[in-house]
Scaffold this motif. Structure first.
Motif, mmCIF file in Angstrom:
data_model
loop_
_atom_site.group_PDB
_atom_site.id
_atom_site.type_symbol
_atom_site.label_atom_id
_atom_site.label_comp_id
_atom_site.label_asym_id
_atom_site.label_seq_id
_atom_site.Cartn_x
_atom_site.Cartn_y
_atom_site.Cartn_z
ATOM 1 N N LYS A 47 0.834 -1.209 0.000
ATOM 2 C CA LYS A 47 0.000 0.000 0.000
ATOM 3 C C LYS A 47 0.867 1.256 0.000
ATOM 4 N N ALA A 48 2.053 1.174 0.610
ATOM 5 C CA ALA A 48 2.967 2.322 0.557
ATOM 6 C C ALA A 48 3.346 2.570 -0.910
ATOM 7 N N LEU A 49 3.653 1.488 -1.636
ATOM 8 C CA LEU A 49 4.006 1.628 -3.069
ATOM 9 C C LEU A 49 2.826 2.176 -3.873
ATOM 10 N N CYS A 50 1.621 1.737 -3.524
ATOM 11 C CA CYS A 50 0.419 2.205 -4.239
ATOM 12 C C CYS A 50 0.326 3.732 -4.199
ATOM 13 N N ALA A 51 0.833 4.314 -3.108
ATOM 14 C CA ALA A 51 0.706 5.763 -2.934
ATOM 15 C C ALA A 51 1.889 6.527 -3.529
ATOM 16 N N MET A 52 2.811 5.822 -4.224
ATOM 17 C CA MET A 52 4.013 6.486 -4.769
ATOM 18 C C MET A 52 3.929 6.610 -6.295
ATOM 19 N N ASP A 53 4.762 7.492 -6.856
ATOM 20 C CA ASP A 53 4.858 7.591 -8.314
ATOM 21 C C ASP A 53 6.076 6.856 -8.840
ATOM 22 N N ALA A 54 6.994 6.466 -7.910
ATOM 23 C CA ALA A 54 8.175 5.676 -8.262
ATOM 24 C C ALA A 54 8.578 4.929 -6.999
ATOM 25 N N PRO A 55 9.236 3.766 -7.125
ATOM 26 C CA PRO A 55 9.573 3.025 -5.900
ATOM 27 C C PRO A 55 10.511 3.825 -5.004
ATOM 28 N N ASP A 56 10.129 4.020 -3.772
ATOM 29 C CA ASP A 56 10.913 4.818 -2.828
ATOM 30 C C ASP A 56 11.118 3.943 -1.586
ATOM 31 N N GLN A 57 12.271 3.256 -1.561
ATOM 32 C CA GLN A 57 12.548 2.295 -0.487
ATOM 33 C C GLN A 57 12.606 2.971 0.880
ATOM 34 N N GLU A 58 13.122 4.195 0.893
ATOM 35 C CA GLU A 58 13.257 4.891 2.173
ATOM 36 C C GLU A 58 11.877 5.135 2.800
ATOM 37 N N ARG A 59 10.955 5.612 1.968
ATOM 38 C CA ARG A 59 9.591 5.877 2.447
ATOM 39 C C ARG A 59 8.928 4.567 2.902
ATOM 40 N N LYS A 60 9.156 3.506 2.109
ATOM 41 C CA LYS A 60 8.576 2.205 2.462
ATOM 42 C C LYS A 60 9.068 1.775 3.840
#
Ligand code: NAD
Length: 417
Positions: A47-60
């Protein structure tokens, strides 16, 4: 009283918290991090990825760490002892971890599931959903084997990130356990977003960067920079010592009764390890059922009313019976389109449909299937109606706020004939 819980996913940690709140001593044993598959490599990071425009490992990682902190806080209770390590059942209600044996009045096994693979040459060249969540780069071409929940969620996410996505599904429809009408509409909606979906496709091998498959006995191949294997999950049975402990199981999972008790009195199993609906919310509800039984109580949890959601774009969600499951019954079906919903149109979310199935004679609502924005949230009203045995008339008598996307359910109920 003392309960030993093995596994710290939603089935394990939520049950531990509830037991401690009742004054029960808990030993919570886990090999992996708090939160299990759901928090660490499943629902939440997806769901964290669903809310992103590109994969952001730090945010995940931030999201996981924040929520893990919440669970750790919940477990910081003098009645809960956390033990790290691999648990082994020793027979009866005793469990061993790293040479120490713990004795309980009851044991709850909640060790979850692992990704399944296919017995085909080259299967090791594909990655599973956990590895997929670790990607920092967007593959130019992604081939997904399996058009189930995991396959379609990643297809949707990576399409948004810019990948060319092909999904190969073995069955004639995607999401084989969903209402066929809804599954077909979702397939069409994903195709419209540029995802190539092949159904009735039999994958035979992976060779280098090529997935070999056949359809109607004609061979095809799909080249990809990344291949995701998403053909289901299997219970994590290994190393629990089930045979020696005399616990009955099949390759599908540990066998339990309606109280989640195994054939060994006082030993329970909940969640994916039992091989039923592999959903976090089912695992925690099963944990509550087991706990109630251990405490000599009964409850009214209805395991036939389980809302399920797929976080694709558009979202899909369902609860209760599908039209196929109602075969042979006299049913009334109602449908409402999102494009007739003021809030959905105003918000630019006008693609979607809500379908209601009711028993013709009694008017009781049997199933609701939604494809469209906020489906996963709206489905809970339907779950409440079905769980409480509401009829179409009773549901029509409930005033709904305007303008809301939830009115799409009300409109489908009103159109039920
Ligand atoms: P799944 O059972 O939902 O889907 C697997 C898909 O793979 C099916 O459509 C199946 O027909 C297909 N398949 C099987 N063999 C195949 C083959 N040889 N070639 C091509 N396709 C093949 O399993 P999943 O998507 O891996 O998810 C695992 C579990 O996790 C499920 O129980 C799911 O409900 C759960 N999950 C739930 C959510 C959610 O609730 N949003 C999200 C992710 C996972």
């Amino acid at each position: 009283m003392r309960i030993i819980i093995i596994g710290a996913g939603p089935g394990g940690y939520e049950t531990a918290a509830e037991a401690a709140a009742r004054g029960i001593e808990v030993v919570l044993i886990s090999e992996g991090p708090l939160g299990g598959t759901c928090l660490n490599e499943g629902c939440i990071p997806t769901k964290a990825l669903c809310a992103m425009d590109a994969p952001d490992q730090e945010r995940k990682r931030e999201v996981i760490t924040q929520l893990q902190g919440g669970i750790a806080q919940l477990m910081r209770n003098k009645l809960i002892t956390l033990v790290e390590g691999r648990a082994k059942l020793c027979g009866g209600r005793s469990v061993e971890v790293g040479g120490t044996v713990y004795e309980g009045d009851a044991v709850i096994i909640a060790t979850g599931s692992v990704s399944a693979s296919l017995p085909i040459p080259g299967a090791e060249l594909a990655i599973d959903s956990a590895a997929m969540l670790e990607l920092s780069e967007v593959p130019q071409r992604l081939c997904v084997i399996g058009g189930g929940v995991i396959g379609l969620e990643f297809a949707s996410i990576y399409r948004k990130f810019g990948s060319e996505v092909t999904v190969l599904e073995f069955c004639p429809n995607v999401l084989p356990r969903f209402d066929v009408d809804l599954a077909k509409r979702l397939k069409a909606a994903l195709a419209k977003r540029g995802i190539a979906i092949e159904t009735s496709a039999r994958v035979t091998a992976i060779e280098g960067n090529k997935v070999l498959w056949s359809k109607n006995d004609k061979p095809f191949e799909t080249e990809a920079d990344c291949i995701l294997m998403a053909v289901g999950r299997r219970p994590n049975l290994k190393s629990l010592n089930l045979d020696e402990a005399g616990i009955e199981y099949t390759p599908r999972g540990i066998v339990v009764d309606s109280n989640m008790q195994t054939n060994v009195p006082g030993v329970y199993a909940v969640g994916d390890i039992t091989g039923g609906m592999m959903l976090a919310h089912v695992a925690s509800a099963q944990g509550r059922r087991a706990l109630h039984h251990i405490c000599g109580e009964s409850d009214g949890i209805d395991f036939s009313v389980v809302p399920a959601a797929v976080f694709t774009v558009p979202e899909a969600a369902c609860v209760g019976k599908t039209e196929e499951e109602c075969e042979g019954m006299e049913i009334a079906v109602g449908k409402a389109n999102y494009r007739a919903n003021g809030k959905a149109v105003a918000s630019g979310e006008a693609d979607g449909i809500c379908k209601v199935i009711a028993d013709k004679a009694s008017g009781r609502i049997l199933g609701v299937h939604i494809l469209g924005a906020h489906a996963a949230d709206i489905i809970h009203e339907a779950a409440v109606l079905i769980a409480l045995g509401a009829t179409l008339q009773q549901a029509r008598d409930i005033i709904h706020a305007h303008p809301t996307v939830s009115e799409v359910l009300f409109a489908a109920i009103c159109s039920c004939k």
